[in-house]
Design an enzyme around this catalytic site. Structure first.
Site, PDB file in Angstrom:
ATOM      1  N   SER A 166       0.814  -1.221   0.000  1.00 52.46           N
ATOM      2  CA  SER A 166       0.000   0.000   0.000  1.00 52.46           C
ATOM      3  C   SER A 166       0.841   1.262   0.000  1.00 52.46           C
ATOM      4  O   SER A 166       0.457   2.280  -0.580  1.00 52.46           O
ATOM      5  CB  SER A 166      -0.932   0.004   1.215  1.00 52.46           C
ATOM      6  OG  SER A 166      -0.179  -0.147   2.409  1.00 52.46           O
ATOM      7  N   LEU A 167       2.011   1.220   0.650  1.00 51.23           N
ATOM      8  CA  LEU A 167       2.831   2.420   0.810  1.00 51.23           C
ATOM      9  C   LEU A 167       4.080   2.419  -0.062  1.00 51.23           C
ATOM     10  O   LEU A 167       4.671   3.482  -0.275  1.00 51.23           O
ATOM     11  CB  LEU A 167       3.245   2.583   2.278  1.00 51.23           C
ATOM     12  CG  LEU A 167       2.126   2.587   3.323  1.00 51.23           C
ATOM     13  CD1 LEU A 167       2.707   2.793   4.719  1.00 51.23           C
ATOM     14  CD2 LEU A 167       1.092   3.660   3.018  1.00 51.23           C
ATOM     15  N   ALA A 168       4.502   1.254  -0.538  1.00 51.41           N
ATOM     16  CA  ALA A 168       5.779   1.181  -1.258  1.00 51.41           C
ATOM     17  C   ALA A 168       5.823  -0.072  -2.121  1.00 51.41           C
ATOM     18  O   ALA A 168       4.925  -0.916  -2.071  1.00 51.41           O
ATOM     19  CB  ALA A 168       6.940   1.168  -0.256  1.00 51.41           C
ATOM     20  N   VAL A 214       8.986  -2.974  -3.810  1.00 49.30           N
ATOM     21  CA  VAL A 214      10.368  -3.429  -3.640  1.00 49.30           C
ATOM     22  C   VAL A 214      10.908  -3.958  -4.964  1.00 49.30           C
ATOM     23  O   VAL A 214      10.255  -4.763  -5.636  1.00 49.30           O
ATOM     24  CB  VAL A 214      10.456  -4.525  -2.555  1.00 49.30           C
ATOM     25  CG1 VAL A 214      11.897  -5.002  -2.395  1.00 49.30           C
ATOM     26  CG2 VAL A 214       9.921  -4.003  -1.223  1.00 49.30           C
ATOM     27  N   LYS A 254      13.536  -0.740  -1.444  1.00 47.82           N
ATOM     28  CA  LYS A 254      12.148  -0.402  -1.124  1.00 47.82           C
ATOM     29  C   LYS A 254      11.940   1.087  -1.389  1.00 47.82           C
ATOM     30  O   LYS A 254      12.625   1.930  -0.805  1.00 47.82           O
ATOM     31  CB  LYS A 254      11.851  -0.737   0.343  1.00 47.82           C
ATOM     32  CG  LYS A 254      10.408  -0.477   0.751  1.00 47.82           C
ATOM     33  CD  LYS A 254      10.148  -0.993   2.166  1.00 47.82           C
ATOM     34  CE  LYS A 254       8.703  -0.777   2.583  1.00 47.82           C
ATOM     35  NZ  LYS A 254       8.427  -1.330   3.930  1.00 47.82           N
ATOM     36  N   ASP A 292       3.052  -6.750  11.674  1.00 43.66           N
ATOM     37  CA  ASP A 292       2.504  -6.968  10.330  1.00 43.66           C
ATOM     38  C   ASP A 292       3.021  -8.282   9.739  1.00 43.66           C
ATOM     39  O   ASP A 292       3.609  -8.301   8.656  1.00 43.66           O
ATOM     40  CB  ASP A 292       2.884  -5.791   9.422  1.00 43.66           C
ATOM     41  CG  ASP A 292       1.967  -5.669   8.213  1.00 43.66           C
ATOM     42  OD1 ASP A 292       0.916  -6.340   8.197  1.00 43.66           O
ATOM     43  OD2 ASP A 292       2.299  -4.915   7.283  1.00 43.66           O
TER      44      ASP A 292
END
Length: 530
Positions: free
Chosen positions: A165-167, A169, A183, A315
Site C-alpha cells: 500500500s505504501l511502497a 520493492v 524499497k 505486520d
C-alpha cells in the site's frame, strides 16, 4: 457588453490552454490526486453503505428490541448487506489507494473480530496494491539520493518483487556486485496520507451519528498514530536492527542488513534474501522444510517479542515472513521483512498480558476475569477472552490447551463475529491502544497456522507459558535487592519451567490411558504456575 464578453472569452481560452498544457506535460497526473475526486468517492461509498444497512430492516423500527434480535442472528439479509458493503469498501480502497488500502488491509486481518464477509473480501488488498511506474520510482530515487538509478546500481529490475500500500520493492545489484532489495515509497502517498486520515475521521463520526452502537474511531486513531512511522523508512531500518539484536539468540531468524549509506525516509536499501512465503506448504515440501518446525519457531519468536521484550512486529502477513534453507548450514530459517510497524508495550500492559495468558492456559477463570478487566474489558471479559484466543467461551472454560480448535468451533466463532459486532467495536474502543495491534498480530499469526495446518497446538501454548514465566520472574528479580528473595524467585522460575516440560512430555504420550491419570495427579500436586 461585447467587449466584456470578448475579454471573458479570451481569459477562458487562456485558462483552458494553460490547463491543457499542464495536463499534457505532467506525466504523473492522475484524477485520483484531486482531493475532490477522492473525497467525493469516499463520501458516496459511505452514504451508499449506510443507506443499505438502514433500509435492510426498514420494516422494523431502528433500535427496537426486534431490530436488535434480528441483527444479532446471522440473518441472511444482513449477511448479504455485509457482503455488498465489503465489496464497495474494497473498491473504494483500490480506487483511493495509499492510506485507504493500508486501513483496508488492517480490517482484512481481523479474522475473528469482524464478519467473515468483510475479512475475506478485504484480504485481496494484500495482493492487489497498485504499482508505481518506473518513471515515478526513478523520480523518488533521484529526489532522495541525488543520483540516477544507473549511477547507483549495476542493474535494477523494472518489475517489482512485491507491491504494498505504501511502497514497492525492486531487486538490484550494486556496482560492487552485492545483490540488494530496494524499497521505494509511492510518490504521492505521503502528501495524501494526512488528508485521507482526516477524511476517514469525519466519515466515521458521521456514521456514528446514524449507528451509535458501531464505534470505529479506534481504527482512525491507530492510522493517525502509526502511519507517520510507517512512512519513515529510516525508522523501519532502526526497528530491523533492534529486533535483530534483541532476538540474536534465535539461530533460525534472519533479518536482512540495512545499507544506511543509500537509505532515506522514502528509500530503504537492504540485503536481498530469497525464500518462499511462510504459508506456502508446497514450497516447504519441495525444499524439505518441516512445517511443524517453522510453526514452532514462529510461535517462539512472537512469544519472545510480546511477553519478554515488549517490542512486537505487528505486520506478519505471509508476504512479510519468508522461509528458506540456510545456504551454509542447510537448516530451516525464518526471514522477517517489513519492519515499519512495531508496537512498544508498556511494562504494566506486558505484565498484565502475561498474567492473562497464564490464566487462560491454565484455566484459572477467576484470574482471567481479573486480568481481562485490568486490560479494560470490563463486564465483557468473556468476549475479550474469546477474541484473544479465537476460541469459544466453552473451550476457554474447559481449557484452550486441552484440545485443538475444530472446524465447527471455528465456524461458530466467525459467525459470532457478526453477531457481536457492536460489543466487539465497544471493546476495541476501550482496551488500551497497545492491544489493537496485538489483536491484529494474533489474527495474522493464526491465519498462517491455519494455512500450515498447525493451529492452536498444546505445544504452542506451553511455549507461550514459558515466556510468561520468564518475563514475570525477571520483573520480580528486577524489583528486589534481597539475594535470598532473588534466589527464591529463580528457584520458583526453574520449578515452573520444569512443570511445563513435564506437562509437554505427558502430552506426547497422551494416547496412553495412564497419561490422563498421571496428568491429573501432576496438576493436583503442582498448581498452575502464575
Amino acid at each position: 457588453m461585447a467587449r466584456k464578453a470578448l475579454k471573458l472569452a479570451s481569459w477562458t481560452s487562456m485558462a483552458l490552454a494553460a490547463s491543457g498544457i499542464y495536463f499534457y506535460s505532467n506525466k504523473y497526473l492522475d484524477p485520483n490526486d484531486f482531493g475532490a475526486v477522492r473525497v467525493g468517492r469516499a463520501v458516496a461509498t459511505t452514504a451508499v453503505i449506510s443507506y443499505d444497512y438502514l433500509t435492510s430492516l426498514k420494516s422494523v423500527p431502528y433500535g427496537s428490541e426486534e431490530y436488535l434480535q434480528l441483527r444479532s442472528k446471522s440473518w441472511p439479509v444482513f449477511l448479504q448487506v455485509h457482503l455488498r458493503s465489503a465489496r464497495r469498501l474494497c473498491e473504494l480502497c483500490c480506487a483511493n489507494r495509499g492510506t485507504f488500502i493500508k486501513v483496508g488491509q488492517h480490517l482484512g486481518a481481523l479474522d475473528y473480530l469482524l464478519p467473515e464477509e468483510y475479512t475475506s473480501t478485504l484480504k485481496v488488498l494484500h495482493s492487489q496494491a497498485p504499482q508505481s511506474s518506473m518513471q515515478e520510482i526513478r523520480q523518488v530515487i533521484r529526489e532522495d539520493l541525488g543520483k540516477e538509478i544507473h549511477d547507483l546500481f549495476q542493474s535494477f529490475d523494472d518489475t517489482p518483487l512485491g507491491t504494498a500500500s505504501l511502497a514497492q520493492v525492486h531487486k538490484a545489484v550494486l556496482h560492487d556486485g552485492r545483490t540488494v532489495a530496494v524499497k521505494v515509497q509511492h510518490p504521492k502517498v505521503r502528501a495524501q496520507s494526512s488528508k485521507d486520515i482526516l477524511l476517514m475521521e469525519v466519515l466515521v463520526l458521521a456514521v456514528k451519528q446514524l449507528f451509535p452502537e458501531f464505534e470505529f474511531m479506534w481504527l482512525v486513531d491507530e492510522a493517525k498514530k502509526n502511519l507517520p512511522l510507517e512512512l519513515d523508512f529510516l525508522n523501519e531500518g532502526r526497528n530491523a536492527e533492534k529486533v535483530s539484536q534483541m532476538l540474536r539468540h534465535f539461530d533460525f531468524l534472519k533479518v536482512p542488513r540495512i545499507h544506511w549509506d543509500l537509505s532515506t525516509e522514502r528509500v530503504l536499501l537492504m540485503e536481498f534474501v530469497d525464500g518462499g512465503q511462510v504459508n506456502d506448504r508446497d514450497y516447504m515440501e519441495r525444499n524439505k522444510i518441516d512445517v511443524n518446525e517453522i510453526s514452532r519457531h514462529l510461535g517462539k519468536m512472537y512469544s519472545e517479542m510480546i511477553f519478554v521484550n515488549g517490542f512486537v512486529h505487528c505486520d506478519p502477513h505471509p508476504g512479510n515472513v519468508l522461509v528458506r534453507k540456510h545456504p551454509g548450514t542447510g537448516k530451516a530459517e525464518i526471514v522477517l521483512l517489513d519492519h515499519g510497524l512495531y508496537q512498544m508495550l508498556t511494562e504494566e500492559f506486558r505484565l498484565n498480558y502475561c498474567h492473562l495468558w497464564q490464566s487462560l492456559i491454565w484455566t484459572d477463570m477467576k484470574r482471567v476475569k481479573e486480568y481481562s478487566q485490568r486490560l479494560g474489558a470490563g463486564d465483557l471479559y468473556p468476549l475479550f477472552a474469546c477474541m484473544l484466543t479465537a476460541r469459544s467461551w466453552d473451550s476457554v472454560n474447559r481449557g484452550i490447551s486441552q484440545a485443538p480448535v475444530t472446524a465447527t468451533e471455528d465456524l461458530e466463532i466467525r459467525n459470532n463475529a457478526a453477531n457481536y459486532l457492536p460489543q466487539i467495536s465497544h471493546l476495541l474502543n476501550h482496551v488500551p491502544r497497545q492491544m489493537l495491534l496485538i489483536l491484529k498480530t494474533n489474527d495474522l499469526l493464526r491465519g498462517i497456522e491455519a494455512a500450515l495446518g498447525t493451529r492452536a497446538s498444546a505445544s504452542s501454548f506451553l511455549n507461550m507459558s514459558r515466556c510468561c514465566i520468564r518475563a514475570l520472574a525477571e520483573h520480580k528479580k528486577k524489583n528486589t535487592c534481597s539475594f535470598f528473595r532473588r534466589t527464591q524467585i529463580s528457584f520458583s522460575e526453574a520449578f515452573n519451567l520444569w512443570q511445563i516440560n513435564l506437562h509437554e512430555l505427558i502430552l506426547r504420550v497422551k494416547g496412553l490411558k495412564l497419561a490422563d491419570r498421571v496428568l491429573a495427579l501432576i496438576c493436583w500436586l503442582f498448581p498452575a504456575p502464575l
